[in-house]
Design an enzyme around this catalytic site. Sequence first.
Site, PDB file in Angstrom:
ATOM      1  CG  ASP A  95      -2.174   0.553   1.048  1.00 27.06           C
ATOM      2  OD1 ASP A  95      -2.053   1.667   0.425  1.00 27.06           O
ATOM      3  OD2 ASP A  95      -3.215   0.099   1.691  1.00 27.06           O
ATOM      4  CG  ASP A 197      -4.435   6.065   0.993  1.00 25.13           C
ATOM      5  OD1 ASP A 197      -5.162   5.068   1.194  1.00 25.13           O
ATOM      6  OD2 ASP A 197      -4.266   7.023   1.519  1.00 25.13           O
ATOM      7  CD  GLU A 260      -8.737   4.654  -1.333  1.00 26.17           C
ATOM      8  OE1 GLU A 260      -9.758   4.504  -0.612  1.00 26.17           O
ATOM      9  OE2 GLU A 260      -7.928   5.422  -1.063  1.00 26.17           O
ATOM     10  CG  HIS A 321      -9.112  -0.774   4.696  1.00 24.30           C
ATOM     11  ND1 HIS A 321      -8.582  -0.804   3.434  1.00 24.30           N
ATOM     12  CD2 HIS A 321      -8.414   0.535   5.109  1.00 24.30           C
ATOM     13  CE1 HIS A 321      -8.319   0.329   2.959  1.00 24.30           C
ATOM     14  NE2 HIS A 321      -7.995   1.098   3.995  1.00 24.30           N
ATOM     15  CG  ASP A 322     -11.264   2.808   3.769  1.00 23.40           C
ATOM     16  OD1 ASP A 322     -10.911   2.818   4.999  1.00 23.40           O
ATOM     17  OD2 ASP A 322     -10.668   3.052   2.833  1.00 23.40           O
TER      18      ASP A 322
HETATM   19  C1  GLC Z   1      -7.684   5.887   2.135  1.00 25.47           C
HETATM   20  C2  GLC Z   1      -7.625   4.635   3.052  1.00 25.47           C
HETATM   21  C3  GLC Z   1      -8.272   4.911   4.517  1.00 25.47           C
HETATM   22  C4  GLC Z   1      -7.407   6.072   5.130  1.00 25.47           C
HETATM   23  C5  GLC Z   1      -7.289   7.218   4.311  1.00 25.47           C
HETATM   24  C6  GLC Z   1      -6.236   8.197   4.547  1.00 25.47           C
HETATM   25  O1  GLC Z   1      -9.053   6.092   1.851  1.00 25.47           O
HETATM   26  O2  GLC Z   1      -8.175   3.378   2.321  1.00 25.47           O
HETATM   27  O3  GLC Z   1      -8.228   3.706   5.253  1.00 25.47           O
HETATM   28  O4  GLC Z   1      -7.908   6.466   6.161  1.00 25.47           O
HETATM   29  O5  GLC Z   1      -7.160   6.852   2.836  1.00 25.47           O
HETATM   30  O6  GLC Z   1      -5.068   7.669   4.175  1.00 25.47           O
END
Ligand code: GLC
Length: 524
Positions: A95, A197, A260, A321-322
Amino acid sequence: MWWQSGTIYQIYPRSFQDTGDDGIGDLAGVRRRLPYLRDLGIDAIWMSPIFRSPMRDFGYDISDYCDIDPAFGTMADFDALLEDTHRSGLKLLLDFVPNHTSDEHRWFKESASTRDNPKRDWYIWKDAGPDGGPPNNWVSNFGGSAWEWHEPTGQYYYHAFLASQPDLNWRNPAVREAMFDVLRFWLDKGVDGFRVDVIWHLIKDEDFRDNPLNPAYDPGEPEIQRHIHVHSADQPEVHKVIAEMRRVLNEYEDRLLIGEIYLPLERLMSYYGEEGSGVHLPFNFQLLQTPWRAEEIARIIDEYERALPADGWPNWVLSNHDKPRIAVRAGERQAANAALLLLTLRGTPTIYYGDEIGIGQVTIPHDRIRDPWALQEPETSFNRDHARTPMQWSATANAGFSTTEPWLPLTDDWAERNVQRMSGDAGSLLSLYRRLLKTRREEPALQTGSYRQLILDESVMAFERADETARFAVIINFSGEPQNVDIPHPYMAGSLVLSSIGERSAYVASPLQLGPDEGVLIKA
Ligand code: GLC
């Protein structure tokens, strides 16, 4: 390419397997579970961040990109994991969190030390607005202003997430070079790629104009929805930055770049980039955001397929995970159909750990909430802890996850809902995942064949996957009632590969009687 035919499996390392007796998963734990992952039938592992971090946002706040956080182990643990992963025939994706660092990163400490520090411009510093308040109306994704006042140097800094996650200034070429060196550090070790990310956040409006208000905002929603983010993210210049990132990956063989991106479809597609200059896979979160109904699901598949650029490879994400888990969103009875759908759609599937055993709603007592967003916006945000509870391996203490109390609770039914028990049950969700992954591996038509919708009504959706080697029909009953389905040619005389609810006759007649919540895979 391996990432087109293969399946990705996301691990949230904190919650996969603890070997350190502290209730927190670690790298040695992932390594111990490699045989499980190989037998499950996945091809690549993506691990959420494992780098040195104060853990305010559980690793998405990095203080050293080239070191492993002690909670997860050491660099030697990482090297051993990478080697064993490859020896198991699997790929390993990391990641990459380039948008922001931790405020404990030495770059930020330097940047914050004085206004004329050489690294001042590595982050986003602005004078106060005319009224002495923040420079503009941008809101943090976790609620509140996205600007934090820094008393010692008399300026605000920008943070799209927590105040302890200051945004880097990606317009600065020195930042880009430093971050590309981070990529090379891990690529040189042999990692197979990255999930990047919040990649659409990297570049912000040059003039930092206010975001317009969102007329559809409902005060019950998280504050971030109050505006439309036309200036704080998704700027045209981001594609140049991503093209540079992609060129770094292209220095190596066969590496994968995933982005993402939470954006509407047509904006999402722009992240494939002109002539392969973008990410290989802009994560497709349509399934995560759509009600579990036949017509809705058919519509998003259709829209996604139509929006894809000619050379863009599709992908599907069922959970992460979100967001709430699929067994919660679709309901426990439909979780098997969701597996069937994910693993038979056209495009690279991403499975989220624990979905294969159907982890559902977990009770999280108030004093055990850990998600910083839920703590910051208790009334409005979904508590992401629900999606991050420990993997359940066995009916022994703490579900075999740890020798001590895990950092988050288990499901109430963990004594039955665990890998060991479900492995012994041919009718379990886990067994279905294994069969689906095996079938997908054996059938090129399911990996790279074409997609065509066959049937759609209020309760039933069916589609075809086909190539010159084979033709398959997937028929899913989204309802809790039995359904009679007219089976089109050539599937009438086909054979049943599997049913999402267990055993049934291999003989396919028309009309086919689907049981409540049943989905089937038929080979012509
Ligand atoms: C992304 C991650 C999340 C995190 C955010 C800030 O959306 O998936 O878990 O809190 O970025 O890095």
